[in-house]
Design a protein around this motif. Structure first.
Motif, PDB file in Angstrom:
ATOM      1  N   UNK A  15      -6.510  24.004   4.022  1.00  0.00           N
ATOM      2  CA  UNK A  15      -5.096  24.021   4.806  1.00  0.00           C
ATOM      3  C   UNK A  15      -4.511  24.336   4.331  1.00  0.00           C
ATOM      4  N   UNK A  16      -4.267  25.918   4.613  1.00  0.00           N
ATOM      5  CA  UNK A  16      -3.213  26.876   3.846  1.00  0.00           C
ATOM      6  C   UNK A  16      -1.857  26.109   4.515  1.00  0.00           C
ATOM      7  N   UNK A  17      -0.841  26.060   4.238  1.00  0.00           N
ATOM      8  CA  UNK A  17       0.604  27.097   4.704  1.00  0.00           C
ATOM      9  C   UNK A  17       1.247  28.193   4.572  1.00  0.00           C
ATOM     10  N   UNK A  18       1.474  28.674   5.087  1.00  0.00           N
ATOM     11  CA  UNK A  18       2.088  30.158   5.578  1.00  0.00           C
ATOM     12  C   UNK A  18       3.269  29.835   5.925  1.00  0.00           C
ATOM     13  N   UNK A  19       4.808  29.787   5.785  1.00  0.00           N
ATOM     14  CA  UNK A  19       6.293  29.201   6.202  1.00  0.00           C
ATOM     15  C   UNK A  19       6.017  28.416   6.660  1.00  0.00           C
ATOM     16  N   UNK A  20       6.670  28.015   7.527  1.00  0.00           N
ATOM     17  CA  UNK A  20       6.342  26.524   8.758  1.00  0.00           C
ATOM     18  C   UNK A  20       5.374  26.537   9.571  1.00  0.00           C
ATOM     19  N   UNK A  21       4.054  26.992   9.532  1.00  0.00           N
ATOM     20  CA  UNK A  21       2.809  26.851   9.802  1.00  0.00           C
ATOM     21  C   UNK A  21       1.514  27.125   8.604  1.00  0.00           C
ATOM     22  N   UNK A  22       1.220  26.306   9.599  1.00  0.00           N
ATOM     23  CA  UNK A  22       0.150  25.357   8.659  1.00  0.00           C
ATOM     24  C   UNK A  22      -1.137  26.169   9.577  1.00  0.00           C
ATOM     25  N   UNK A  23      -2.618  25.852   8.672  1.00  0.00           N
ATOM     26  CA  UNK A  23      -3.919  26.791   9.198  1.00  0.00           C
ATOM     27  C   UNK A  23      -4.847  25.915   8.633  1.00  0.00           C
ATOM     28  N   UNK A  24      -5.081  25.313   9.816  1.00  0.00           N
ATOM     29  CA  UNK A  24      -6.684  24.521   8.978  1.00  0.00           C
ATOM     30  C   UNK A  24      -7.894  25.709   9.724  1.00  0.00           C
ATOM     31  N   UNK A  25      -8.777  25.632   8.749  1.00  0.00           N
ATOM     32  CA  UNK A  25     -10.130  26.448   8.523  1.00  0.00           C
ATOM     33  C   UNK A  25     -11.141  25.189   8.345  1.00  0.00           C
ATOM     34  N   UNK A  26     -11.742  24.722   9.504  1.00  0.00           N
ATOM     35  CA  UNK A  26     -12.960  23.947   9.412  1.00  0.00           C
ATOM     36  C   UNK A  26     -14.209  24.979   9.809  1.00  0.00           C
ATOM     37  N   UNK A  27     -15.472  24.630   9.076  1.00  0.00           N
ATOM     38  CA  UNK A  27     -16.522  25.273   9.216  1.00  0.00           C
ATOM     39  C   UNK A  27     -17.244  24.232  10.983  1.00  0.00           C
ATOM     40  N   UNK A  28     -17.033  23.435  11.119  1.00  0.00           N
ATOM     41  CA  UNK A  28     -16.858  22.898  12.395  1.00  0.00           C
ATOM     42  C   UNK A  28     -15.806  23.090  12.678  1.00  0.00           C
TER      43      UNK A  28
END
Length: 248
Positions: A15-28
């Motif tokens: 999970x990374x945060x860019x400003x007011x957005x969180x991006x969740x990256x999942x292998x599944x």
């Protein structure tokens, strides 16, 4: 330009945060699909889903700040903890979904996994035998029949956000589904046992404290080796090994 903040990262997801957005990256990708679906039906506030693509889920940041973190002090008031308890009760009282979540493993499967993990902790010299044996004894209280509830499944203290004494949202729903409600309560108060009374003031009802203590031991025993092998430190002050030592 906003900086990119790595919130959490390991071999399964990041999970990374860019400003007011969180991006969740999942292998599944199925896990992200299930998480987005759950956030649309739970009776508690959740982050706003901005967009969804294969392997990535983008959600908006919540107002306020996490209630606390494992290994750190919680600055939230007793009223804030009670508000969190009320939100968790609303979740647990909702009709449970068909999906089994992280809090829904069978007693037989958990017992077998726990026994194997205890043996590995001692054989590998990671924890002393007497510490493992005592906590294995305490953990037995959690291994009992339970009524299925709508559970979060990974309700760490850092996953509930407060603005003042108001819950603004609960994040990270990838393990949500049918499960044991007391597993959620134990996960939430892990390392913050002194706050259990304030949480239960908002949660209400009769709660078997021996079962909650059992889950503290069980969860900690099961995760110590995984944490140590994925770049986390379960021996840090206030974290899982200290939780185990508190049972001695």
């Amino acid at each position: 330009m906003d900086e990119v903040e790595v919130v959490v990262a390991h071999s399964e997801r990041a999970t990374v945060r860019v400003g007011d957005m969180f991006l969740k990256v999942d292998g599944d990708p199925g896990r992200l699909d299930a998480e987005a679906a759950v956030m649309g039906v739970v009776p508690v506030p959740t982050p706003w889903v901005l967009w969804r693509k294969p392997h990535v889920l983008a959600v908006a940041a919540l107002a306020g700040a996490p209630l606390g973190r494992l290994g750190g002090a919680s600055t939230a008031s007793a009223a804030g903890w009670a508000a969190a308890g009320a939100a968790i009760r609303a979740l647990h009282d909702a009709p449970p979904p068909a999906r089994t979540g992280g809090a829904g493993r069978s007693t037989d499967a958990l017992r077998a996994e726990l026994d194997d993990e205890c043996a590995a902790l001692v054989a590998g010299g990671l924890l002393p035998a007497d510490l493992v044996a005592r906590n294995r004894e305490v953990a037995e209280a959690a291994l009992r029949p339970w009524k299925p509830a709508f559970t979060h499944g990974d309700l760490q203290i850092a996953h509930v956000f407060l603005d003042g004494d108001e819950v603004t949202g609960i994040i990270d729903w990838s393990e949500a589904g049918r499960g044991d409600a007391l597993y959620d309560l134990a996960t939430f108060t892990l390392g913050h046992e002194e706050r259990l009374g304030a949480l239960l003031a908002g949660y209400g009802g009769d709660v078997d404290l021996d079962v909650v203590r059992g889950w503290w031991s069980l969860r900690s025993l099961l995760i110590v080796r995984w944490l140590a092998g994925h770049g986390f430190d379960p021996f840090a002050p206030g974290c899982e090994v200290d939780v185990l030592r508190a049972r001695m």
